[in-house]
Design an enzyme around this catalytic site. Structure first.
Site, short mmCIF file in Angstrom:
data_model
loop_
_atom_site.label_atom_id
_atom_site.label_comp_id
_atom_site.label_asym_id
_atom_site.label_seq_id
_atom_site.Cartn_x
_atom_site.Cartn_y
_atom_site.Cartn_z
N HIS A 123 -11.82 -19.42 -28.52
CA HIS A 123 -10.69 -19.04 -29.02
C HIS A 123 -10.64 -19.61 -30.45
O HIS A 123 -10.20 -21.07 -30.56
CB HIS A 123 -9.68 -19.82 -28.23
CG HIS A 123 -9.29 -19.17 -26.81
ND1 HIS A 123 -8.08 -18.97 -26.38
CD2 HIS A 123 -10.24 -18.36 -26.15
CE1 HIS A 123 -8.07 -18.53 -25.15
NE2 HIS A 123 -9.25 -17.93 -25.18
N ARG A 148 -12.43 -14.94 -30.26
CA ARG A 148 -10.99 -14.46 -30.06
C ARG A 148 -10.20 -14.98 -31.17
O ARG A 148 -10.17 -16.28 -31.39
CB ARG A 148 -10.48 -14.72 -28.76
CG ARG A 148 -9.08 -14.11 -28.30
CD ARG A 148 -8.34 -14.87 -27.22
NE ARG A 148 -7.38 -15.84 -27.49
CZ ARG A 148 -6.36 -16.12 -26.64
NH1 ARG A 148 -6.39 -15.82 -25.43
NH2 ARG A 148 -5.46 -16.89 -26.77
N TYR A 160 2.36 -18.37 -28.71
CA TYR A 160 1.65 -18.20 -27.49
C TYR A 160 0.09 -18.05 -28.00
O TYR A 160 -0.03 -17.16 -28.96
CB TYR A 160 2.27 -17.40 -26.69
CG TYR A 160 1.63 -17.65 -25.05
CD1 TYR A 160 1.97 -18.73 -24.49
CD2 TYR A 160 0.38 -16.72 -24.75
CE1 TYR A 160 1.40 -19.04 -23.38
CE2 TYR A 160 -0.12 -17.19 -23.84
CZ TYR A 160 0.35 -18.11 -22.74
OH TYR A 160 -0.16 -18.47 -21.45
N ASP A 210 -6.06 -11.07 -28.04
CA ASP A 210 -5.27 -11.00 -26.94
C ASP A 210 -3.96 -10.67 -27.08
O ASP A 210 -3.15 -11.34 -27.94
CB ASP A 210 -5.43 -12.54 -26.22
CG ASP A 210 -4.91 -12.53 -24.74
OD1 ASP A 210 -4.25 -11.57 -24.42
OD2 ASP A 210 -5.14 -13.43 -23.96
N HIS A 212 -1.45 -10.66 -24.76
CA HIS A 212 -0.76 -11.32 -23.96
C HIS A 212 0.41 -10.48 -23.24
O HIS A 212 1.58 -10.95 -23.26
CB HIS A 212 -0.16 -12.50 -24.48
CG HIS A 212 -1.19 -13.77 -24.87
ND1 HIS A 212 -1.92 -14.21 -23.95
CD2 HIS A 212 -1.42 -14.05 -26.11
CE1 HIS A 212 -2.72 -15.07 -24.51
NE2 HIS A 212 -2.55 -14.83 -25.88
N GLU A 236 -6.99 -7.51 -25.31
CA GLU A 236 -6.81 -7.78 -23.83
C GLU A 236 -5.24 -7.72 -23.68
O GLU A 236 -4.34 -7.81 -24.75
CB GLU A 236 -7.08 -9.29 -24.04
CG GLU A 236 -6.87 -10.12 -22.69
CD GLU A 236 -7.19 -11.55 -22.94
OE1 GLU A 236 -8.45 -11.65 -23.82
OE2 GLU A 236 -6.76 -12.41 -22.17
N GLU A 262 -6.54 -10.70 -15.75
CA GLU A 262 -6.42 -12.19 -15.60
C GLU A 262 -5.27 -12.48 -14.70
O GLU A 262 -5.64 -13.53 -14.07
CB GLU A 262 -6.38 -13.03 -17.05
CG GLU A 262 -4.96 -12.88 -17.59
CD GLU A 262 -5.03 -13.49 -18.91
OE1 GLU A 262 -5.89 -13.35 -19.66
OE2 GLU A 262 -4.09 -14.54 -19.38
N ARG A 283 -10.86 -8.57 -15.91
CA ARG A 283 -10.70 -9.88 -16.14
C ARG A 283 -10.35 -10.78 -14.93
O ARG A 283 -9.83 -12.03 -15.03
CB ARG A 283 -9.97 -10.23 -17.29
CG ARG A 283 -10.43 -9.81 -18.73
CD ARG A 283 -9.32 -10.10 -19.97
NE ARG A 283 -8.92 -11.39 -19.97
CZ ARG A 283 -9.50 -12.49 -20.06
NH1 ARG A 283 -10.86 -12.65 -20.47
NH2 ARG A 283 -8.72 -13.51 -20.17
N HIS A 312 -11.45 -14.28 -16.89
CA HIS A 312 -10.56 -15.46 -17.69
C HIS A 312 -11.38 -16.59 -17.51
O HIS A 312 -11.95 -16.93 -16.46
CB HIS A 312 -9.39 -15.24 -16.82
CG HIS A 312 -8.17 -16.00 -17.22
ND1 HIS A 312 -7.04 -16.49 -16.32
CD2 HIS A 312 -7.96 -16.58 -18.54
CE1 HIS A 312 -6.30 -17.13 -16.97
NE2 HIS A 312 -6.88 -17.16 -18.37
N ASP A 316 -6.82 -23.61 -17.78
CA ASP A 316 -6.28 -23.80 -16.67
C ASP A 316 -7.21 -23.51 -15.37
O ASP A 316 -6.95 -23.84 -14.02
CB ASP A 316 -5.06 -23.21 -16.45
CG ASP A 316 -4.96 -21.88 -16.81
OD1 ASP A 316 -5.34 -21.71 -18.06
OD2 ASP A 316 -4.51 -21.01 -16.11
N TRP A 402 8.56 -7.78 -21.07
CA TRP A 402 6.93 -7.01 -20.94
C TRP A 402 6.82 -7.28 -19.66
O TRP A 402 7.36 -8.15 -18.83
CB TRP A 402 5.99 -7.57 -21.75
CG TRP A 402 5.91 -9.24 -21.84
CD1 TRP A 402 5.42 -9.81 -20.96
CD2 TRP A 402 6.44 -10.02 -23.01
NE1 TRP A 402 5.52 -11.26 -21.33
CE2 TRP A 402 6.01 -11.23 -22.67
CE3 TRP A 402 7.03 -9.74 -24.26
CZ2 TRP A 402 6.26 -12.34 -23.50
CZ3 TRP A 402 7.00 -10.61 -25.03
CH2 TRP A 402 6.80 -12.18 -24.70
O1 EZ4 Z 1 -2.14 -17.39 -20.69
O2 EZ4 Z 1 -4.54 -19.27 -18.95
O3 EZ4 Z 1 -6.92 -15.22 -22.11
N1 EZ4 Z 1 -6.35 -16.26 -21.85
C1 EZ4 Z 1 -5.01 -16.47 -21.66
C2 EZ4 Z 1 -4.58 -17.67 -21.26
C3 EZ4 Z 1 -3.40 -17.59 -20.14
C4 EZ4 Z 1 -3.21 -18.82 -19.50
C5 EZ4 Z 1 -2.22 -18.83 -18.41
O4 EZ4 Z 1 -2.24 -19.93 -17.52
O5 EZ4 Z 1 -4.40 -15.41 -21.89
O6 EZ4 Z 1 -4.00 -18.42 -22.61
CO CO Z 2 -5.37 -13.37 -21.86
#
Ligand code: EZ4
Ligand code: CO
Length: 402
Positions: A123, A148, A160, A210, A212, A236, A262, A283, A312, A316, A402
């Site tokens: 990332h 990414r 985010y 991504d 999101h 993504e 994910e 994912r 994914h 976390d 969303w």
């Molecule tokens: O939002 O893991 O692709 N990765 C992501 C992450 C998710 C978090 C959520 O717990 O989109 O940043």
């Molecule tokens: Co994601």
């Protein structure tokens, strides 16, 4: 016959919260499974402790498939992230045990290597375009082949997917942080910085992005079309994945490859996406989609429809999940890519023995099982603290739609 004689639910927070299941057998073998569900950690801990642990005591640890069916069908209430994460933790711990009993790494039990190593993407992010480009350069120097790219949208509070310090951590506040969102501002901004990444670094690396889940289908179609010449590896989560039909509309308009899943947790949740060939990468993960046993079923279905894997792998997902994911990734025929962000040094003090990372590829350990040890003393230094993911409001103050 050995039996399961101890089931422990371990909660620790070395920089972020992790729930881990440890199963021990009457022969003294232990196995680990990740049970972390970001922002809802204790729901899974209680599910395991109160409802699954009593059912597991006395069972044969070798019966992985039977235990999976027993827990899934026996619940009556099927699917859902809490249930599927709890079942995943049991499943992965039993694979770890089976590997240790056999004296083999788990990937050998899954058919052995289909490839030499597992391609990962990292990332890169930035509070503006310049710092994003610097971040991409730093990851290129470290040998990553797939990156990414996310930059903070100018004028919007919070961003985010953008890393603040040395480690990415979206769940960082004791109550959910509220951020602002404007689809118009994002759509005006994002294609431009992705183009700048290609201008500066060329096409000799994979570039991912991504979304999101934040667009409507027609907005996602426009976005996908607007970046076609940048040849993204994927876009993504263009839209929320529970509306599977939405992906047909996106598909009709753009050749930009699509990845999603994910937040999905069962084969039923991805069935139409796969069989109608609405996505290119699925994912779903070992930890949230029912463990190795169920993830392989999803990946086999995907293989029939030219859908590749792209699990994914954010912070976390604990090092236990990284190890289990690499065992699956290295063995399945239709592997695509694996997300990998790495963890804090404190996390690696608790979970010892994570897969080796070299030149943007992960390599499984050849230790029996998954090769991860849980250090109880280190874990005790990091007590649980509530941590939530942010939510977003549109500029008129309404909750995001969303
Ligand atoms: O939002 O893991 O692709 N990765 C992501 C992450 C998710 C978090 C959520 O717990 O989109 O940043
Ligand atoms: Co994601």
């Amino acid at each position: 016959m050995a039996t399961i004689d101890r089931v422990e639910v371990l909660v620790t927070s070395p920089g972020r919260n992790f729930v881990t299941l440890r199963i021990s057998t009457s022969d003294g073998v232990t196995g680990l499974g990740d049970a972390t569900l970001n922002g809802r950690e204790l729901a899974v801990a209680a599910y395991l402790e109160e409802h699954l642990a009593p059912l597991l005591i006395g069972r044969d640890p070798a019966r992985i498939e039977d235990t999976w069916q027993y827990l899934y069908k026996g619940a009556y209430w099927r699917r859902g992230p809490v249930t599927m994460t709890a079942i995943a933790a049991v499943d992965v711990a039993l694979w770890d045990i089976k590997g240790k009993v056999a004296g083999l790494p788990v990937y050998q039990l899954l058919g052995g290597r289909s490839r030499d190593g597992v391609l990962v993407y990292c990332h890169a992010s930035g509070r503006d375009v310049e710092s994003l480009l610097d971040d991409v350069a730093a990851y290129r120097e470290r040998g990553f082949q797939a990156i990414r790219a996310q930059a903070a949208v100018p004028g919007l509070s919070g961003s985010y997917g953008v890393r603040k310090g040395a480690f990415y951590e979206p769940a960082a506040t004791s109550l959910p942080d509220e951020q602002a969102w404007s689809t118009e501002a994002y759509l005006d901004f994002a294609p431009g910085y992705l183009a700048k990444v290609r201008e500066r670094f060329g096409f000799g690396m994979h570039l991912l992005h991504d979304v999101h889940h934040r667009l409507t289908p027609i907005e996602a179609a426009r976005f996908g079309r607007s970046v076609e010449e940048l040849r993204l590896f994927w876009m993504e989560d263009p839209t929320p994945a529970e509306n599977q039909e939405a992906f047909r509309l996106i598909r009709q308009h753009t050749t930009t490859p699509i990845a999603t899943g994910e937040v999905l947790n069962s084969i039923w949740d991805v069935r139409r996406l796969i069989t109608e060939q609405l996505i290119d990468y699925v994912r779903t993960t070992v930890v949230h989609a029912g463990g190795i046993t169920h993830l392989r079923r999803i990946f086999d279905l995907a293989a029939l429809y030219h859908v590749r894997t792209g699990s994914h792998g954010a912070t976390d997902l604990s090092p236990v999940t990284t190890a289990a994911a690499v065992a699956v990734d290295i063995s399945v025929p239709n592997f695509g890519i694996q997300e990998h962000m790495g963890h804090t040094p404190e996390t690696y003090e608790v979970f010892r023995g994570t897969p080796r990372l070299e030149n943007g590829m992960l390599y499984p350990s050849d230790e029996p099982g998954l090769g991860i040890e849980y250090d109880d003393e280190a874990a005790a230094r990091f007590p649980y603290e509530p941590r939530y993911l942010p939510i977003a409001r549109r500029l008129d103050g309404s909750m995001h739609d969303w």
